[in-house]
Design a protein around this motif. Structure first.
Motif, PDB file in Angstrom:
ATOM      1  N   VAL A  18       0.811  -1.091   0.077  1.00  0.00           N
ATOM      2  CA  VAL A  18      -0.054   0.060  -0.112  1.00  0.00           C
ATOM      3  C   VAL A  18       1.004   1.195   0.035  1.00  0.00           C
ATOM      4  O   VAL A  18       2.052   1.321   0.483  1.00  0.00           O
ATOM      5  CB  VAL A  18      -0.991   0.093   1.218  1.00  0.00           C
ATOM      6  CG1 VAL A  18      -2.110  -0.964   1.414  1.00  0.00           C
ATOM      7  CG2 VAL A  18      -0.255   0.009   2.533  1.00  0.00           C
ATOM      8  N   GLY A  19       0.475   2.309  -0.831  1.00  0.00           N
ATOM      9  CA  GLY A  19       1.018   3.477  -0.841  1.00  0.00           C
ATOM     10  C   GLY A  19       0.252   4.566   0.249  1.00  0.00           C
ATOM     11  O   GLY A  19      -0.955   4.873   0.087  1.00  0.00           O
ATOM     12  N   HIS A  25       4.578   8.333   8.255  1.00  0.00           N
ATOM     13  CA  HIS A  25       6.067   8.338   8.323  1.00  0.00           C
ATOM     14  C   HIS A  25       6.609   7.505   7.298  1.00  0.00           C
ATOM     15  O   HIS A  25       7.885   7.675   7.231  1.00  0.00           O
ATOM     16  CB  HIS A  25       6.419   8.353   9.580  1.00  0.00           C
ATOM     17  CG  HIS A  25       6.207   6.824   9.981  1.00  0.00           C
ATOM     18  ND1 HIS A  25       4.927   6.500  10.813  1.00  0.00           N
ATOM     19  CD2 HIS A  25       6.556   5.751  10.043  1.00  0.00           C
ATOM     20  CE1 HIS A  25       4.883   5.327  11.072  1.00  0.00           C
ATOM     21  NE2 HIS A  25       6.136   4.695  10.851  1.00  0.00           N
ATOM     22  N   CYS A  26       5.733   6.664   7.027  1.00  0.00           N
ATOM     23  CA  CYS A  26       6.291   5.777   5.836  1.00  0.00           C
ATOM     24  C   CYS A  26       5.291   5.605   4.590  1.00  0.00           C
ATOM     25  O   CYS A  26       4.164   5.461   4.593  1.00  0.00           O
ATOM     26  CB  CYS A  26       6.006   4.120   6.695  1.00  0.00           C
ATOM     27  SG  CYS A  26       6.611   2.808   5.535  1.00  0.00           S
ATOM     28  N   PRO A  27       6.066   5.877   3.379  1.00  0.00           N
ATOM     29  CA  PRO A  27       5.576   5.786   2.161  1.00  0.00           C
ATOM     30  C   PRO A  27       4.920   4.743   1.624  1.00  0.00           C
ATOM     31  O   PRO A  27       3.789   4.728   0.851  1.00  0.00           O
ATOM     32  CB  PRO A  27       6.545   6.455   1.274  1.00  0.00           C
ATOM     33  CG  PRO A  27       7.865   6.095   1.713  1.00  0.00           C
ATOM     34  CD  PRO A  27       7.748   5.991   3.441  1.00  0.00           C
ATOM     35  N   VAL A  28       5.380   3.516   2.002  1.00  0.00           N
ATOM     36  CA  VAL A  28       4.562   2.281   1.615  1.00  0.00           C
ATOM     37  C   VAL A  28       4.915   1.269   2.633  1.00  0.00           C
ATOM     38  O   VAL A  28       5.844   1.429   3.441  1.00  0.00           O
ATOM     39  CB  VAL A  28       5.329   1.514   0.325  1.00  0.00           C
ATOM     40  CG1 VAL A  28       5.274   2.680  -0.832  1.00  0.00           C
ATOM     41  CG2 VAL A  28       7.017   1.248   0.460  1.00  0.00           C
ATOM     42  N   ALA A  54      -3.765   5.606   3.542  1.00  0.00           N
ATOM     43  CA  ALA A  54      -3.556   5.032   2.575  1.00  0.00           C
ATOM     44  C   ALA A  54      -4.230   5.342   1.134  1.00  0.00           C
ATOM     45  O   ALA A  54      -5.520   5.627   1.199  1.00  0.00           O
ATOM     46  CB  ALA A  54      -3.532   3.520   2.357  1.00  0.00           C
ATOM     47  N   THR A  55      -3.769   5.721   0.072  1.00  0.00           N
ATOM     48  CA  THR A  55      -4.317   6.203  -0.966  1.00  0.00           C
ATOM     49  C   THR A  55      -4.356   5.037  -2.265  1.00  0.00           C
ATOM     50  O   THR A  55      -5.340   5.032  -3.153  1.00  0.00           O
ATOM     51  CB  THR A  55      -3.671   7.340  -1.676  1.00  0.00           C
ATOM     52  OG1 THR A  55      -2.314   7.044  -1.959  1.00  0.00           O
ATOM     53  CG2 THR A  55      -3.799   8.447  -0.656  1.00  0.00           C
ATOM     54  N   HIS A  56      -3.315   4.318  -2.330  1.00  0.00           N
ATOM     55  CA  HIS A  56      -3.215   3.190  -3.330  1.00  0.00           C
ATOM     56  C   HIS A  56      -2.650   1.816  -2.923  1.00  0.00           C
ATOM     57  O   HIS A  56      -1.970   1.888  -1.765  1.00  0.00           O
ATOM     58  CB  HIS A  56      -2.233   3.864  -4.375  1.00  0.00           C
ATOM     59  CG  HIS A  56      -3.008   4.825  -5.395  1.00  0.00           C
ATOM     60  ND1 HIS A  56      -2.907   6.242  -4.850  1.00  0.00           N
ATOM     61  CD2 HIS A  56      -3.536   4.940  -6.421  1.00  0.00           C
ATOM     62  CE1 HIS A  56      -3.507   6.994  -5.567  1.00  0.00           C
ATOM     63  NE2 HIS A  56      -4.212   6.224  -6.343  1.00  0.00           N
TER      64      HIS A  56
END
Length: 67
Positions: A18-19, A25-28, A54-56
């Motif tokens: 997940v992105g 603080h964590c992009p994925v 999460a967005t994606h």
């Protein structure tokens, strides 16, 4: 393997990437949906902010081939 909207993420227990596009603080992260407890899990712990932040998502890539 393209990024897809988080609303379409599978909740069948498969592990996904997940992105996070909002407040993280964590992009994925690598996560899965715990069907028994009805929450997203990351490293064995509940990730209760996933659906808000999460967005994606995308499937995990295949593992590397052994030589």
């Amino acid at each position: 393997m393209n990024w897809q909207p988080i609303e379409t993420a599978p909740k069948d227990g498969q592990t996904i990437v997940v992105g996070y596009g909002r407040q993280s603080h964590c992009p994925v992260k690598v996560v899965w949906f715990n069907q028994q407890r009805q929450y997203w899990s990351h490293c064995g712990e509940a990730d209760l902010g996933l659906e808000a932040n999460a967005t994606h998502w995308m499937p995990l890539p295949p593992p590397p081939e052994q030589p």
